[in-house]
Design a protein around this motif. Structure first.
Motif, PDB file in Angstrom:
ATOM      1  N   ARG A 111       0.824  -1.219   0.000  1.00  0.00           N
ATOM      2  CA  ARG A 111       0.000   0.000   0.000  1.00  0.00           C
ATOM      3  C   ARG A 111       0.854   1.263   0.000  1.00  0.00           C
ATOM      4  NH1 ARG A 111      -3.447  -0.695   5.325  1.00  0.00           N
ATOM      5  NH2 ARG A 111      -3.503  -2.786   4.443  1.00  0.00           N
ATOM      6  N   CYS A 112       2.097   1.181   0.487  1.00  0.00           N
ATOM      7  CA  CYS A 112       2.996   2.341   0.481  1.00  0.00           C
ATOM      8  C   CYS A 112       4.095   2.225  -0.567  1.00  0.00           C
ATOM      9  CB  CYS A 112       3.646   2.530   1.849  1.00  0.00           C
ATOM     10  SG  CYS A 112       2.493   2.952   3.162  1.00  0.00           S
ATOM     11  N   HIS A 113       4.117   1.106  -1.284  1.00  0.00           N
ATOM     12  CA  HIS A 113       5.172   0.894  -2.273  1.00  0.00           C
ATOM     13  C   HIS A 113       4.572   0.421  -3.584  1.00  0.00           C
ATOM     14  CE1 HIS A 113       8.593   1.390   0.513  1.00  0.00           C
ATOM     15  NE2 HIS A 113       7.793   0.846   1.415  1.00  0.00           N
ATOM     16  N   ASP A 114       3.621   1.224  -4.081  1.00  0.00           N
ATOM     17  CA  ASP A 114       2.993   0.871  -5.347  1.00  0.00           C
ATOM     18  C   ASP A 114       3.098   2.048  -6.310  1.00  0.00           C
ATOM     19  OD1 ASP A 114       1.189   2.716  -4.415  1.00  0.00           O
ATOM     20  OD2 ASP A 114      -0.407   1.277  -4.019  1.00  0.00           O
ATOM     21  N   GLN A 115       2.374   1.968  -7.413  1.00  0.00           N
ATOM     22  CA  GLN A 115       2.479   2.991  -8.449  1.00  0.00           C
ATOM     23  C   GLN A 115       1.877   4.326  -8.020  1.00  0.00           C
ATOM     24  OE1 GLN A 115       0.249   1.724 -11.851  1.00  0.00           O
ATOM     25  NE2 GLN A 115      -1.652   1.383 -10.715  1.00  0.00           N
ATOM     26  N   ASP A 116       1.061   4.350  -6.986  1.00  0.00           N
ATOM     27  CA  ASP A 116       0.415   5.583  -6.553  1.00  0.00           C
ATOM     28  C   ASP A 116       1.280   6.410  -5.610  1.00  0.00           C
ATOM     29  OD1 ASP A 116      -1.834   4.947  -8.045  1.00  0.00           O
ATOM     30  OD2 ASP A 116      -2.718   3.798  -6.395  1.00  0.00           O
ATOM     31  N   THR A 117       2.413   5.890  -5.226  1.00  0.00           N
ATOM     32  CA  THR A 117       3.319   6.633  -4.343  1.00  0.00           C
ATOM     33  C   THR A 117       4.584   6.971  -5.114  1.00  0.00           C
ATOM     34  OG1 THR A 117       4.411   4.656  -3.515  1.00  0.00           O
ATOM     35  CG2 THR A 117       2.436   5.391  -2.351  1.00  0.00           C
ATOM     36  N   GLN A 118       5.337   7.933  -4.558  1.00  0.00           N
ATOM     37  CA  GLN A 118       6.596   8.321  -5.197  1.00  0.00           C
ATOM     38  C   GLN A 118       7.778   7.560  -4.601  1.00  0.00           C
ATOM     39  OE1 GLN A 118       7.352  12.514  -5.703  1.00  0.00           O
ATOM     40  NE2 GLN A 118       5.182  12.991  -5.671  1.00  0.00           N
ATOM     41  N   SER A 119       7.503   6.434  -3.999  1.00  0.00           N
ATOM     42  CA  SER A 119       8.578   5.652  -3.403  1.00  0.00           C
ATOM     43  C   SER A 119       9.500   5.110  -4.492  1.00  0.00           C
ATOM     44  CB  SER A 119       7.987   4.493  -2.598  1.00  0.00           C
ATOM     45  OG  SER A 119       9.010   3.614  -2.186  1.00  0.00           O
ATOM     46  N   ASN A 120      10.778   5.086  -4.198  1.00  0.00           N
ATOM     47  CA  ASN A 120      11.723   4.507  -5.157  1.00  0.00           C
ATOM     48  C   ASN A 120      11.895   3.010  -4.932  1.00  0.00           C
ATOM     49  OD1 ASN A 120      13.072   4.695  -2.767  1.00  0.00           O
ATOM     50  ND2 ASN A 120      14.708   6.035  -3.488  1.00  0.00           N
ATOM     51  N   VAL A 121      11.043   2.424  -4.102  1.00  0.00           N
ATOM     52  CA  VAL A 121      11.008   0.971  -3.918  1.00  0.00           C
ATOM     53  C   VAL A 121       9.600   0.499  -4.269  1.00  0.00           C
ATOM     54  CG1 VAL A 121      11.235  -0.932  -2.295  1.00  0.00           C
ATOM     55  CG2 VAL A 121      12.785   1.016  -2.128  1.00  0.00           C
ATOM     56  N   ARG A 122       9.445  -0.134  -5.430  1.00  0.00           N
ATOM     57  CA  ARG A 122       8.148  -0.634  -5.879  1.00  0.00           C
ATOM     58  C   ARG A 122       8.071  -2.130  -5.592  1.00  0.00           C
ATOM     59  NH1 ARG A 122       5.523   1.867 -10.186  1.00  0.00           N
ATOM     60  NH2 ARG A 122       4.080   0.093 -10.070  1.00  0.00           N
ATOM     61  N   LEU A 123       7.046  -2.527  -4.816  1.00  0.00           N
ATOM     62  CA  LEU A 123       6.886  -3.930  -4.465  1.00  0.00           C
ATOM     63  C   LEU A 123       5.649  -4.554  -5.101  1.00  0.00           C
ATOM     64  CD1 LEU A 123       7.837  -3.886  -0.671  1.00  0.00           C
ATOM     65  CD2 LEU A 123       9.286  -4.405  -2.645  1.00  0.00           C
ATOM     66  N   ASP A 124       4.829  -3.736  -5.749  1.00  0.00           N
ATOM     67  CA  ASP A 124       3.604  -4.280  -6.337  1.00  0.00           C
ATOM     68  C   ASP A 124       3.885  -5.032  -7.637  1.00  0.00           C
ATOM     69  OD1 ASP A 124       4.380  -1.815  -7.371  1.00  0.00           O
ATOM     70  OD2 ASP A 124       2.379  -1.399  -8.169  1.00  0.00           O
ATOM     71  N   THR A 125       4.977  -4.693  -8.303  1.00  0.00           N
ATOM     72  CA  THR A 125       5.269  -5.348  -9.576  1.00  0.00           C
ATOM     73  C   THR A 125       6.592  -6.117  -9.547  1.00  0.00           C
ATOM     74  OG1 THR A 125       6.345  -3.332 -10.365  1.00  0.00           O
ATOM     75  CG2 THR A 125       4.007  -3.604 -10.881  1.00  0.00           C
ATOM     76  N   ILE A 126       7.218  -6.222  -8.406  1.00  0.00           N
ATOM     77  CA  ILE A 126       8.529  -6.858  -8.337  1.00  0.00           C
ATOM     78  C   ILE A 126       8.424  -8.353  -8.580  1.00  0.00           C
ATOM     79  CG2 ILE A 126       8.464  -7.266  -5.839  1.00  0.00           C
ATOM     80  CD1 ILE A 126      11.457  -6.522  -5.814  1.00  0.00           C
ATOM     81  N   ASN A 127       9.392  -8.878  -9.312  1.00  0.00           N
ATOM     82  CA  ASN A 127       9.437 -10.314  -9.601  1.00  0.00           C
ATOM     83  C   ASN A 127       9.901 -11.044  -8.345  1.00  0.00           C
ATOM     84  OD1 ASN A 127      10.210 -12.949 -10.546  1.00  0.00           O
ATOM     85  ND2 ASN A 127      10.304 -12.099 -12.617  1.00  0.00           N
TER      86      ASN A 127
END
Length: 1016
Positions: free
Chosen positions: A127-143
């Motif tokens: 919820r804090c690491h997806d495309q809707d946030t500006q986080s430089n760690v994306r976990l919603d699409t990580i392999n």
């Protein structure tokens, strides 16, 4: 010669081993020396580059013969660079896997992810690491399967979970069982990746020596400093260290600089004369000395006394405006080194003040308005006479004090702060810079610098008593490029700017430095106080306390003498030309010279004929052309000193690139000397390599201990400690002397040296634990730094161990001035930089990189609605309202706020001084005090209050600190970033250090004795 644009054809990392052994020589050299590059070069440089190209091919061919998959001389393995080591997070494995310690199969990991791991990520992370946030760690699409393009992200996930900083404490957090499951799966996946890819197995291959080592090696071989090295581009750094091969690139232009430097250094080391050059002396010549000024002033005062005695009325008329003091003013104008006095600085109305005081009036005009003829009043005339006699006696004392010296430390209207010796057509060699100095007042030590050209060659504090001048000498290598040598007192540069009134500003500086008020210092007239007001009762010299000598420096002589030689011919000439420079110029002699020189320069047991042949060909070809054997030899040796075997830590490649291979004895000797000395091995280390004993662990540790006791280990002590603490670029920070009048260059140098001395003390005293780096009950201080810290009783320039009194808020590295200065911007301390320093350099956790499109801090609100300026903590709190900023700053900032009591110079204050955008209209100050809120928390949420408690919280995490320091030392010594395959060795070293009471010497010895260091 300079090249207009980079020519990358000779970038060494692009050189590959030839695929066809029968390839024509010209075709083999063509990739190395393109026609474009060749066209830029002079005949001599062309010949040298040709030899270098042949040497490169020799190295490449050797690599090919040994089955190396990549013979790049500056190898950067993509897997190595992309692996966990990118931010070293994967090595923080304090929390062991709870599952089976055997490496899990990829199929099992893949099976567990959707059932057990993905639900946890969705519940706590995505919820804090997806495309809707500006986080430089994306976990919603990580392999979920770890690959080179996502290993950095998975490593960071593990590290954040491991230290307890994610999820944030204000968010929903997993249970202990869930956390163990996540860590077991991520850790197992990283181990699976390591097992499948094996990274590089710790493969460093070949790397260029850095500029520091190049300079030291040239000095060792030729006994003179490397000439022109200041023109070299700065070394690149990886993880802050200039020993890491990935940051040490090489270009065509750099090879030309190496060749030029080698030629000029050889010319300086081997003079073209049978006799030593004549010693020349250059002196500072002062056209105007103070002696005639004292005579002039004395004559005026004595004339006034005679007039007052013989013709009082005439004295009253002619001297009503105190001609006596006006004459002093005029005389001072002609003294070189003094500022021009003005009425606001020098008491020009001494007589008027005495007369007015006698009659109870404010001014002489008030006395005249009453119609009083004061010169006819015997009692008043006697007081004036006494005042003038007092002035005459003061003048005599001052003349005796100054003697032939000239004040130089107080800047005048033109900013004069020292003496300069002009030089011309210097022959290269060692010169002695000499200054005879003393203080004007022993209570006020003064900062001093010697500068040759634009290079500072010595910085120190002058502590000598005023009546005992001392000679201060510095031996330095100079050549024709140096046009002047100067001696300065290092007050702030702003003293020479017209925006500041020099005398008043220097009063401000001294007052701030020594804890007094400007009016407490008798610096009237830029250093001489002639006119102290006299009270009506001061009728005798004994009745008035003499004004103390002013603060400042006196100089009676400043000179440069040289070149000076201890022996002739110079040592390098004798060592290189074993038969003498007049011996027959045969090829046999050339090969003999080359063999001896190359064995030492390349650190090899022997040099084959094939290695020597191209350089011997060059020497003899040059001799046939120029008929000068000495010059021909120097030309050939310059090519040796520009060859890859000298410029690179060449180590024979592995037969099997996937398996580590022990270093050879001479390879190990060179690597050890490079790390501990930034230099070549000495005779003792070469002997241990030659007889093979260096390959034994016991002898390796014995050599390490011996070398660390040698003064050459200063290179390691300084380079590692300053780069680890990120203070190696401290001189690049500009500190405002307007905001910090206590600042001077001696303070800057002392602050940096404190950290080096502290590191050395812990290294040399085995009873001291590396936990002292976090907090200690002692500090390494000299007089200047002790003054800065408010610790009395310490004088002198030498650093010594000082037991810290209670309440100093010092101890350890974190509250040293150097670290606090380096984590500032020159005006205010930065809680972000300080928090990031704690994370990165003490806990081994990467603070991350800022996301894009974040507004700069200076564009945020700076004051409350009532006009009260915001503290840095309050401003950062507003900055964290941006959710993308909050992700990192909620970890970083709480670690930095505990140091808010320390300003940009590292001074401790009970209250927080907040910098204003412009001076306060009432107080005219740039600062306003606010209550300091120094409550913070650790990454796991543990609270603390202030710097003292912060250090205690860090001690509670000592295992993380020990691991962090070990990682940094390994990166420095190995010349590469760490990999997952290094983890077992890292764990073992940390355990052995803990078992030996955390001794720093043990840590270094264990690193040197480890398989990581002894293998390639």
């Amino acid at each position: 010669m300079r090249i207009a644009k980079p020519l990358n054809a000779l970038r060494v990392e692009s050189v590959r081993a030839p695929t066809n052994a029968n390839t024509n020589c010209n075709e083999r050299i063509k990739p190395i020396l393109t026609e474009q590059i060749y066209g830029y070069c002079s005949r001599g440089v062309k010949a040298a580059l040709l030899v270098i190209a042949i040497a490169i091919l020799a190295v490449s061919t050797t690599s090919s013969e040994h089955g190396a998959s990549d013979s790049s001389l500056n190898h950067v393995n993509p897997t190595q660079q992309r692996a966990v080591s990118a931010h070293h997070n994967g090595l923080n494995g304090d929390r062991e896997l709870k599952s089976n310690e055997d490496i899990p199969e990829q199929s099992e990991l893949r099976k567990q992810f959707p059932v057990r791991i993905q639900p946890l990520l969705e519940n706590y992370c995505i919820r804090c690491h997806d495309q809707d946030t500006q986080s430089n760690v994306r976990l919603d699409t990580i392999n979920p399967e770890i690959r080179p393009d996502n290993i950095d992200t998975w490593t960071r996930v593990k590290n954040m979970l491991d230290v307890g900083s994610m999820p944030p404490k204000d968010k929903k957090r997993p249970t202990a069982e869930e956390l163990d499951l996540l860590l077991a799966w991520v850790g197992g996946s990283l181990k699976r990746y390591e097992a499948d890819h094996r990274e590089t197995g710790g493969d460093t291959l070949i790397r260029r020596i850095n500029n520091r080592a190049y300079a030291n090696m040239m000095k060792t071989l030729l006994d003179v400093p490397a000439q022109g090295i200041e023109d070299f581009p700065s070394d690149g750094a990886v993880r802050g260290y200039d020993t890491v091969g990935a940051g040490l690139y090489t270009t065509t232009h750099m090879y030309e600089l190496y060749m030029k430097c080698a030629q000029e250094t050889l010319n300086a080391a081997i003079p073209d004369s049978d006799f030593p050059p004549k010693v020349a002396q250059y002196k500072h010549e002062s056209k105007d000395g103070p002696a005639y000024v004292f005579n002039f002033v004395r004559n005026n005062i004595e004339s006034g006394i005679r007039d007052l005695r013989d013709n009082p009325q005439k004295f009253q008329v002619d001297n009503e405006l105190s001609t006596i003091n006006v004459s002093i003013e005029g005389a001072l104008k002609s003294v070189r080194g003094f500022p021009t006095p003005t009425k606001s600085d020098v008491n020009l109305n001494l007589v008027g003040e005495v007369v007015a005081a006698h009659y109870g009036q404010k001014t002489l005009r008030d006395v005249a308005a009453l119609g009083i003829q004061w010169a006819n009043d015997p009692q008043c005339a006697a007081e004036v006479m006494s005042a003038l006699i007092m002035q005459l006696q003061k003048l005599s004392l001052l003349e005796q004090h100054i003697s032939e010296f000239q004040p130089v430390s107080v800047p005048g209207g033109t900013g004069v702060t020292g003496h300069t010796v002009k030089l011309s057509a210097l022959r290269p060699g060692y010169y002695m810079i000499s200054a005879r100095l003393c203080l004007m007042n022993p209570e006020y030590p003064m900062p001093v610098q010697f500068i040759a050209g634009d290079q500072v060659v010595r910085t120190f504090m002058l502590y000598d008593p005023p009546t005992v001048p001392g000679t201060y000498e510095t031996k330095v290598f100079l050549d024709s490029r140096i046009k002047s040598v100067s001696f300065y007192s290092t007050f702030p540069a702003s003293l020479t700017q017209e925006a500041f009134f020099p005398v008043k500003h220097i009063l401000y500086h001294l007052a701030a430095l020594y804890g007094g008020k400007p009016q407490d210092f008798s610096l009237f007239g830029g250093g001489i106080h002639f006119g102290a007001p006299l009270s009506s009762t001061a009728t005798t010299p004994e009745a008035e306390k003499m004004t103390p000598p002013p603060a400042g420096i006196l100089c009676s002589g400043f000179s440069v003498r040289g070149p000076v030689y201890d022996t002739w011919p110079p040592p390098a000439t004798t060592r290189i030309f074993t038969r003498g420079v007049k011996a027959a110029p045969t090829r046999e002699y050339a090969e003999e010279i080359l063999k001896s020189f190359m064995k030492r320069a390349y650190v090899v047991g022997d040099c084959s004929a094939d290695m020597i042949q191209p350089y011997a060909d060059m020497i003899m070809s040059h001799y046939e052309s120029e008929k000068n054997f000495v010059e021909a030899v120097k030309f050939g040796l310059a090519a040796v000193l520009s060859s890859p075997q000298f410029l690179y830590l060449y180590e024979e490649p592995r037969v099997d690139a996937s398996r580590r291979k022990p270093l050879g004895a001479f390879e190990l000797a060179r690597r050890l000397a490079y790390v501990l000395w930034s230099d070549l091995p000495d005779d003792a280390l070469l002997a241990a390599a030659a007889n093979g004993t260096l390959l034994k662990e016991q002898e390796l540790i014995a050599q390490t201990r011996r070398m660390l006791k040698d003064q050459r280990s200063r290179a390691f002590r300084e380079a590692f400690s300053t780069q680890w603490l990120k203070i190696d670029k401290l001189e690049g920070i500009e500190f405002s002397s307007e905001l910090f009048p206590v600042y001077d260059k001696v303070l800057l140098a002392s602050a940096k040296e404190e950290s080096v001395a502290f590191f050395s003390e812990i290294l040399d005293d085995k009873n001291l634990s590396i936990l002292n780096f976090i907090d200690s009950d002692f500090a390494m201080l000299n007089g200047r730094l002790a003054l800065h810290y408010g610790i009395p009783g310490i004088t002198g320039n030498e650093f010594r161990r000082v037991q810290l009194p209670p309440g100093t808020h010092r101890g350890g590295l974190l509250t040293q001035a150097s670290v606090l200065m380096a984590t500032s911007n020159g005006m205010v301390g930065s809680l972000v930089r300080r928090g990031a320093f704690v994370m990165d350099r003490l806990l081994g956790v990467s603070p991350g990189t800022p996301p894009p499109n974040v507004p700069a801090l200076d564009k945020t609100k700076v004051a409350n609605d009532d006009g009260t300026p915001l503290t840095p903590r309050e401003r950062m709190s507003m900055h964290r309202e941006n959710i993308s900023c909050a992700r990192c700053h909620q970890k970083i900032d709480p670690l930095g706020v505990g140091l808010e009591n320390f300003n940009a110079l590292g001074s401790w204050n009970a209250k927080l001084s907040v910098l204003l955008r412009e001076p306060d209209k009432k107080t005219h100050s740039m600062w306003v005090e606010r209550e300091a809120d120094v409550h913070g928390e650790m990454l796991d949420g543990t609270p603390y209050n202030g710097s003292d408690e912060l250090k205690q919280r860090l001690l509670e995490q000592k295992d993380k600190f020990v691991r962090c320091l070990t990682e940094n030392l390994l990166i420095y010594t190995l010349g590469r970033d760490l990999e997952l395959s290094d983890r077992a060795v890292l764990d073992g070293i940390c355990a052995k250090v803990a078992a030996d009471k955390y001794a720093l010497s043990t840590l270094i010895e264990q690193i040197i004795a480890s398989d990581l260091f002894r293998n390639k």
